[in-house]
Enzyme design. Structure first.
Site, mmCIF file in Angstrom:
data_model
loop_
_atom_site.group_PDB
_atom_site.id
_atom_site.type_symbol
_atom_site.label_atom_id
_atom_site.label_comp_id
_atom_site.label_asym_id
_atom_site.label_seq_id
_atom_site.Cartn_x
_atom_site.Cartn_y
_atom_site.Cartn_z
ATOM 1 N N GLY A 283 -10.251 -32.528 -29.511
ATOM 2 C CA GLY A 283 -9.925 -32.182 -30.989
ATOM 3 C C GLY A 283 -11.187 -32.408 -31.742
ATOM 4 O O GLY A 283 -12.509 -32.656 -31.592
ATOM 5 N N CYS A 284 -11.071 -32.029 -33.073
ATOM 6 C CA CYS A 284 -11.951 -32.022 -34.152
ATOM 7 C C CYS A 284 -11.512 -32.353 -35.446
ATOM 8 O O CYS A 284 -10.653 -33.355 -35.602
ATOM 9 C CB CYS A 284 -12.458 -30.478 -34.242
ATOM 10 S SG CYS A 284 -11.486 -29.211 -34.457
ATOM 11 N N ALA A 285 -11.697 -31.547 -36.661
ATOM 12 C CA ALA A 285 -11.046 -31.968 -37.872
ATOM 13 C C ALA A 285 -9.768 -31.563 -38.034
ATOM 14 O O ALA A 285 -8.939 -31.983 -38.427
ATOM 15 C CB ALA A 285 -12.001 -31.482 -39.103
ATOM 16 N N SER B 295 -5.240 -32.399 -34.793
ATOM 17 C CA SER B 295 -6.664 -33.088 -34.925
ATOM 18 C C SER B 295 -6.596 -34.100 -35.818
ATOM 19 O O SER B 295 -5.541 -34.770 -36.282
ATOM 20 C CB SER B 295 -7.811 -31.962 -35.071
ATOM 21 O OG SER B 295 -8.118 -31.489 -33.634
ATOM 22 N N TRP B 296 -7.655 -34.476 -36.497
ATOM 23 C CA TRP B 296 -7.961 -35.633 -37.499
ATOM 24 C C TRP B 296 -7.233 -35.403 -38.658
ATOM 25 O O TRP B 296 -6.437 -36.141 -39.132
ATOM 26 C CB TRP B 296 -9.140 -35.935 -37.538
ATOM 27 C CG TRP B 296 -9.345 -37.115 -38.551
ATOM 28 C CD1 TRP B 296 -9.682 -37.172 -39.866
ATOM 29 C CD2 TRP B 296 -9.078 -38.364 -38.069
ATOM 30 N NE1 TRP B 296 -9.485 -38.473 -40.254
ATOM 31 C CE2 TRP B 296 -9.237 -39.399 -39.026
ATOM 32 C CE3 TRP B 296 -8.713 -38.885 -36.600
ATOM 33 C CZ2 TRP B 296 -9.129 -40.513 -39.073
ATOM 34 C CZ3 TRP B 296 -8.556 -40.382 -36.581
ATOM 35 C CH2 TRP B 296 -8.597 -41.233 -37.759
#
Length: 295
Positions: A238-240, A266-267
């Protein structure tokens, strides 16, 4: 179904296939940014077409990393003259280290059941620097039939990620920069709470590269192992907002973990929907105070 292709190909390999007139080849410029299509029209790899995920209808969700509607993706790909038999090669005008356009599309095709796809291991600028040709000529292929078969194990949704906090069925790799991961600051695309999903491992995306190039598999494997990743167990990245983590999916493929999944929300989604007790953060380092004296 057509088998797997190499996850990456070199500029020399692609140039030879283009020169040979490989009619099974489809090349896509997946560059991101407001000027990407105009830049494509000025100069691109011969025979390539411009690909924009934004031309697909997106899922009815307020998540930034939402996916194209399956039928819309299939229609768009078919209109580009791509069938299930074609070998697709994706590239972008900027280096892979700077943006995830090509790796995002690589993952999208794989999620829709098309594994005959590769990422060019250099960008357009590097292609030109190697003395390889570009053109402003456009190409239109006859409409083909692309039949998607969703590979659902390549995707994780919010409820699955929440359940995994307690169950630990898979490892979660977060590729955001450390200050975002630790909750010291929000990234430019993040709103609300800072921090990370409990139990996640932070491997910043920039550590996957040396300069503009992805590290070699032995270096990548060492990086992953030293970060506490077990390559024999399931992994989700995952990432932003669900794009940059696609590079981690490619990296995991390169070291032999070919079925890593992505949390596309993601976030942006997790931080918005989760209660504070489902978020971890780390205290910011104290700033040393110094006395000021008039001089």
């Amino acid at each position: 179904m057509v088998g797997e292709s190499l996850p990456t190909v070199t500029a020399m390999w692609l140039s030879h296939r283009i020169a040979a007139g490989d009619d099974n080849l489809r090349v896509l410029d997946c560059s991101k940014g407001s000027e990407a299509e105009d830049q494509y029209k000025m100069a691109h790899i011969p025979g390539s077409q411009f690909f924009s995920e934004g031309r697909c209808e997106l899922e009815d969700t307020d998540v930034v990393g939402s996916l194209p509607v399956t039928e819309s993706f299939a229609e768009y790909v078919s209109n580009l003259g791509i069938s299930n038999r074609n070998h697709v090669v994706v590239y972008q005008n900027k280096s892979l280290a700077s943006e995830p356009g090509a790796t995002r599309v690589w993952w999208l095709f794989r999620y829709h059941g098309h594994h005959n796809i590769s990422v060019l291991d250099c960008c357009l600028e590097q292609w030109i620097n190697e003395g390889l040709p570009v053109t402003a000529d456009s190409i239109v292929y006859p409409k083909a039939t692309f039949q998607p078969t969703l590979v659902t194990q390549l995707l994780k949704r919010y409820d699955e990620v929440v359940a995994n906090i307690d169950q630990r069925d898979f490892q979660y790799l977060d590729v955001r920069p450390p200050p975002w991961f630790k909750g010291h600051t929000n990234g430019p695309y993040e709103e609300g709470k800072g921090g990370h999903i409990p139990g996640s491992i932070n491997i910043p995306r920039g550590t996957l590269f040396i300069g503009d190039a992805i590290k070699k598999p032995p270096q990548l494997k060492q990086l992953l192992l030293s970060s506490g990743v077990d390559l024999n167990k399931p992994i989700t990245a995952g990432c932003a907002r669900g794009s940059h983590c696609s590079t981690m999916a490619l990296v995991l493929y390169l070291v032999g973990h070919i079925n890593a999944s992505l949390y596309v929300g993601s976030w942006m989604e997790f931080g918005k929907l989760s209660a504070d007790d489902r978020i971890e953060s780390e205290p910011a380092p104290e700033v040393e105070q110094t006395e000021c004296h008039n001089t």
